[in-house]
Every structure is written in structure tokens, then in C-alpha cells.
Design a protein around this motif. Structure first.
Motif, mmCIF file in Angstrom:
data_model
loop_
_atom_site.group_PDB
_atom_site.id
_atom_site.type_symbol
_atom_site.label_atom_id
_atom_site.label_comp_id
_atom_site.label_asym_id
_atom_site.label_seq_id
_atom_site.Cartn_x
_atom_site.Cartn_y
_atom_site.Cartn_z
ATOM 1 N N HIS A 52 0.827 -1.197 0.000
ATOM 2 C CA HIS A 52 0.000 0.000 0.000
ATOM 3 C C HIS A 52 0.865 1.252 0.000
ATOM 4 C CE1 HIS A 52 -4.145 -1.537 0.559
ATOM 5 N NE2 HIS A 52 -3.499 -2.616 0.930
ATOM 6 N N VAL A 53 0.442 2.234 -0.759
ATOM 7 C CA VAL A 53 1.173 3.490 -0.885
ATOM 8 C C VAL A 53 0.391 4.593 -0.196
ATOM 9 C CG1 VAL A 53 2.073 5.215 -2.483
ATOM 10 C CG2 VAL A 53 2.277 2.777 -3.031
ATOM 11 N N ALA A 54 1.089 5.365 0.607
ATOM 12 C CA ALA A 54 0.500 6.512 1.299
ATOM 13 C C ALA A 54 1.171 7.787 0.816
ATOM 14 C CB ALA A 54 0.670 6.371 2.804
ATOM 15 N N VAL A 55 0.380 8.791 0.507
ATOM 16 C CA VAL A 55 0.888 10.101 0.093
ATOM 17 C C VAL A 55 0.645 11.079 1.232
ATOM 18 C CG1 VAL A 55 0.649 12.003 -1.539
ATOM 19 C CG2 VAL A 55 0.501 9.632 -2.346
ATOM 20 N N VAL A 56 1.685 11.813 1.606
ATOM 21 C CA VAL A 56 1.584 12.800 2.677
ATOM 22 C C VAL A 56 2.021 14.157 2.138
ATOM 23 C CG1 VAL A 56 2.332 13.475 4.992
ATOM 24 C CG2 VAL A 56 2.103 11.037 4.410
ATOM 25 N N THR A 57 1.112 15.118 2.103
ATOM 26 C CA THR A 57 1.478 16.462 1.655
ATOM 27 C C THR A 57 2.104 17.221 2.823
ATOM 28 O OG1 THR A 57 -0.641 17.540 2.184
ATOM 29 C CG2 THR A 57 -0.452 16.444 0.042
ATOM 30 N N GLY A 58 3.071 18.058 2.495
ATOM 31 C CA GLY A 58 3.760 18.795 3.543
ATOM 32 C C GLY A 58 4.475 17.884 4.516
ATOM 33 N N GLY A 59 5.010 16.777 4.015
ATOM 34 C CA GLY A 59 5.595 15.772 4.880
ATOM 35 C C GLY A 59 7.088 15.891 5.095
ATOM 36 N N ALA A 60 7.679 17.001 4.708
ATOM 37 C CA ALA A 60 9.133 17.130 4.796
ATOM 38 C C ALA A 60 9.630 17.575 6.165
ATOM 39 C CB ALA A 60 9.632 18.123 3.733
ATOM 40 N N ARG A 61 8.754 18.190 6.952
ATOM 41 C CA ARG A 61 9.163 18.761 8.229
ATOM 42 C C ARG A 61 8.075 18.533 9.274
ATOM 43 N NH1 ARG A 61 12.718 19.298 5.056
ATOM 44 N NH2 ARG A 61 14.052 21.082 4.590
ATOM 45 N N ASN A 62 8.462 18.697 10.536
ATOM 46 C CA ASN A 62 7.536 18.825 11.653
ATOM 47 C C ASN A 62 6.473 17.724 11.715
ATOM 48 O OD1 ASN A 62 8.690 21.157 12.938
ATOM 49 N ND2 ASN A 62 7.934 22.384 11.227
ATOM 50 N N ILE A 63 5.190 18.107 11.848
ATOM 51 C CA ILE A 63 4.117 17.125 11.990
ATOM 52 C C ILE A 63 4.034 16.233 10.760
ATOM 53 C CG2 ILE A 63 1.616 16.835 12.146
ATOM 54 C CD1 ILE A 63 1.521 19.322 13.902
ATOM 55 N N GLY A 64 4.169 16.810 9.585
ATOM 56 C CA GLY A 64 4.090 16.017 8.365
ATOM 57 C C GLY A 64 5.157 14.946 8.305
ATOM 58 N N GLN A 65 6.363 15.287 8.727
ATOM 59 C CA GLN A 65 7.446 14.308 8.747
ATOM 60 C C GLN A 65 7.137 13.191 9.746
ATOM 61 O OE1 GLN A 65 12.022 14.945 8.676
ATOM 62 N NE2 GLN A 65 11.481 14.949 10.840
ATOM 63 N N ALA A 66 6.636 13.544 10.916
ATOM 64 C CA ALA A 66 6.296 12.530 11.914
ATOM 65 C C ALA A 66 5.228 11.580 11.381
ATOM 66 C CB ALA A 66 5.820 13.196 13.203
ATOM 67 N N ILE A 67 4.259 12.128 10.668
ATOM 68 C CA ILE A 67 3.208 11.302 10.072
ATOM 69 C C ILE A 67 3.805 10.360 9.034
ATOM 70 C CG2 ILE A 67 1.179 11.356 8.560
ATOM 71 C CD1 ILE A 67 0.426 14.015 9.970
ATOM 72 N N ALA A 68 4.646 10.905 8.162
ATOM 73 C CA ALA A 68 5.245 10.098 7.095
ATOM 74 C C ALA A 68 6.104 8.974 7.670
ATOM 75 C CB ALA A 68 6.069 10.989 6.165
ATOM 76 N N LEU A 69 6.906 9.283 8.680
ATOM 77 C CA LEU A 69 7.759 8.265 9.283
ATOM 78 C C LEU A 69 6.933 7.200 9.994
ATOM 79 C CD1 LEU A 69 10.637 10.495 10.711
ATOM 80 C CD2 LEU A 69 10.747 8.945 8.752
ATOM 81 N N ARG A 70 5.848 7.606 10.644
ATOM 82 C CA ARG A 70 4.993 6.626 11.317
ATOM 83 C C ARG A 70 4.340 5.694 10.296
ATOM 84 N NH1 ARG A 70 1.993 5.505 15.974
ATOM 85 N NH2 ARG A 70 0.913 3.550 15.483
ATOM 86 N N LEU A 71 3.884 6.246 9.183
ATOM 87 C CA LEU A 71 3.267 5.403 8.166
ATOM 88 C C LEU A 71 4.282 4.448 7.546
ATOM 89 C CD1 LEU A 71 0.788 7.889 6.435
ATOM 90 C CD2 LEU A 71 0.295 6.154 8.170
ATOM 91 N N GLN A 72 5.533 4.896 7.434
ATOM 92 C CA GLN A 72 6.592 3.965 7.012
ATOM 93 C C GLN A 72 6.716 2.814 8.005
ATOM 94 O OE1 GLN A 72 10.332 6.045 6.396
ATOM 95 N NE2 GLN A 72 10.065 5.950 4.175
#
Length: 247
Positions: free
Chosen positions: A14-34
Motif C-alpha cells: 500500500h502506498v501513502a501520500v503525505v502532503t507537507g511531509g518534509a518537516r515537523n508534523i508532516g514528517q512525523a506522520i510520514a515516518l509513522r506510516l513507514q
């Protein structure tokens, strides 16, 4: 879910797309989904700080609707996207008398319009899979906060759209929910509220849990909504606020 969709679902990561995922909350979300096992594609105007997110990342100004549509359509064509986190957002603090109309357009285009463009572009992939999870990062400011006229308007728009989308997309197995953070310790927060300031102290003192939230707290809520087992929850807003919204 159709038999073909079920087969794709079982054989593809499954692929997840996270907008604004390079920093801060977005990065935490992206890393958690990984960590949750998704292949994560960060879409942001800058390169992600985390090395694990850099390989699949796409750089685009999400305030540019045409450029965003091109990037998202390409992602939806190349990948089997079943998760979308519309996270990107900026703040322009100002009291009512000081609000600038140019900031209204700027924030509406980035915070709200980008969510519409991204969701439209990735819907075909979710429908083809027979399921999807869409999460919008809003804010507790939808309940009211001084000096947030435009920001609260954009976040309120996201929550209203989410409820509409939840009704429209339910028949396709696609859920749409919002996570609304309260005070979260990000670089943007500390920029607006210096750590040693009286304003920052008052904010922390007013949090029932007596601490600032962390980006990982928001990521935990997003992870819950993205989970395949959360398929009977849609059109909801979960406040991640340390209890601020209770009183």
C-alpha cells in the motif's frame, strides 16, 4: 471489494501520500506510516529532512493547483495509492483589523485548495482498489482562537469538505476523517510562541495534561485513521489537544 481489487490489495504494497511531509508534523506522520508498512511518498516544496523519505519524494509548490494536479496524477498512475494525508498548511497570525487579503488567498490555496486537488487526483487509484483512507490535518482553532481569522477559516473548510466527502465516498470503501491538533511543539509553534515567553507559558499551563503535544502524538491519530481496521469510522474529527478542547 471486487475480486480483482482484492487480489491487487493482497499483492501490492500500500502506498501513502503525505502532503507537507518534509518537516515537523508532516514528517512525523510520514515516518509513522513507514513504520506501519506503507510505501510513503512525501509531496512538499522542499526535500524531506529524513533520509528514508527522500527517495520517493516529489517537490512541488502545493499552492500551485496545476503543478500539484500534474504531480498527483502521475503518482496515482504509477502507484496503487490507498492512503492520502492532506497535511500541508501554513499560518498567518493576525488580529482581525490587521488581516491581509493577500494572505487569505495564499492560505486558502495552500491549506484548503491543495486538499481538493490532491484528493481528486488520487481518487481513481482508491476506487480501483475498492478502499481508501483520506485524513485531513485540521486544527483545534476551528473552535476559536485569537489572531487566527484566515487559518481557522481554512481548517474549518477542510472539516466541512471532509464530512461531505465521507458521505460521497462511503460506497467505495473510502473513509474520510480529520485530525485536529492542539498545541504541538513544532518549529512553527515556537516561532510564534518563543519558549521563554509569557505567552508560551500560559499556553502550556492551560493544557490539562500539562505538556506540549509532540508531532508523534498527531502521527498516532493519523495512523489509527489510516488503518484498514478503521473502516467503520468516517466523517469524524479527532482532537489531539491534551484536553484543551474539553473545558
Amino acid at each position: 471489494m471486487s475480486q480483482d481489487a482484492a487480489q491487487r490489495h493482497n499483492t501490492q504494497k500500500h502506498v501513502a501520500v503525505v502532503t507537507g511531509g518534509a518537516r515537523n508534523i508532516g514528517q512525523a506522520i510520514a515516518l509513522r506510516l513507514q513504520q506501519d508498512g506503507y510505501q510513503v511518498i512525501v509531496v512538499d516544496i522542499v526535500e524531506p529532512e529524513a533520509k528514508s523519505l527522500q527517495a520517493d519524494a516529489r517537490q512541488v509548490d502545493l499552492a500551485d493547483a496545476d503543478a500539484t494536479r500534474l504531480v498527483m496524477t502521475d503518482i496515482g498512475t504509477r502507484y496503487s495509492v490507498t492512503r492520502l494525508v492532506n497535511n500541508v498548511g501554513i499560518v498567518a497570525p493576525a488580529l482581525l483589523e490587521e488581516v491581509q487579503l493577500e494572505d487569505f488567498d495564499k492560505l486558502m490555496h495552500l491549506n484548503a485548495r491543495s486538499a481538493l486537488v490532491c484528493t481528486q487526483a488520487l481518487l481513481p487509484s482508491m476506487k480501483a482498489n475498492g478502499m481508501g483512507r483520506i485524513v485531513l490535518n485540521t486544527s483545534r482553532v476551528v473552535l476559536g482562537k485569537e489572531a487566527r481569522t484566515i487559518y481557522s477559516a481554512t481548517k474549518g473548510a477542510l472539516q466541512s469538505m471532509a464530512r461531505t466527502w465521507a458521505l460521497e465516498l462511503a460506497e467505495h470503501g473510502i473513509t474520510v476523517n480529520c485530525v485536529a491538533p492542539g498545541p504541538i511543539a513544532t518549529s512553527a509553534f515556537w516561532q510564534n510562541n518563543p519558549p521563554d515567553s509569557e505567552r508560551a507559558r500560559r499556553i502550556i499551563d492551560n493544557i490539562p495534561l500539562q505538556r506540549m503535544g509532540q508531532p508523534e502524538d498527531v502521527a498516532q491519530a493519523v495512523s489509527f485513521f489510516c488503518d484498514e481496521r478503521s473502516g467503520f469510522i468516517t466523517g469524524q474529527t479527532l482532537f489531539v489537544c491534551g484536553g484543551v478542547t474539553v473545558g
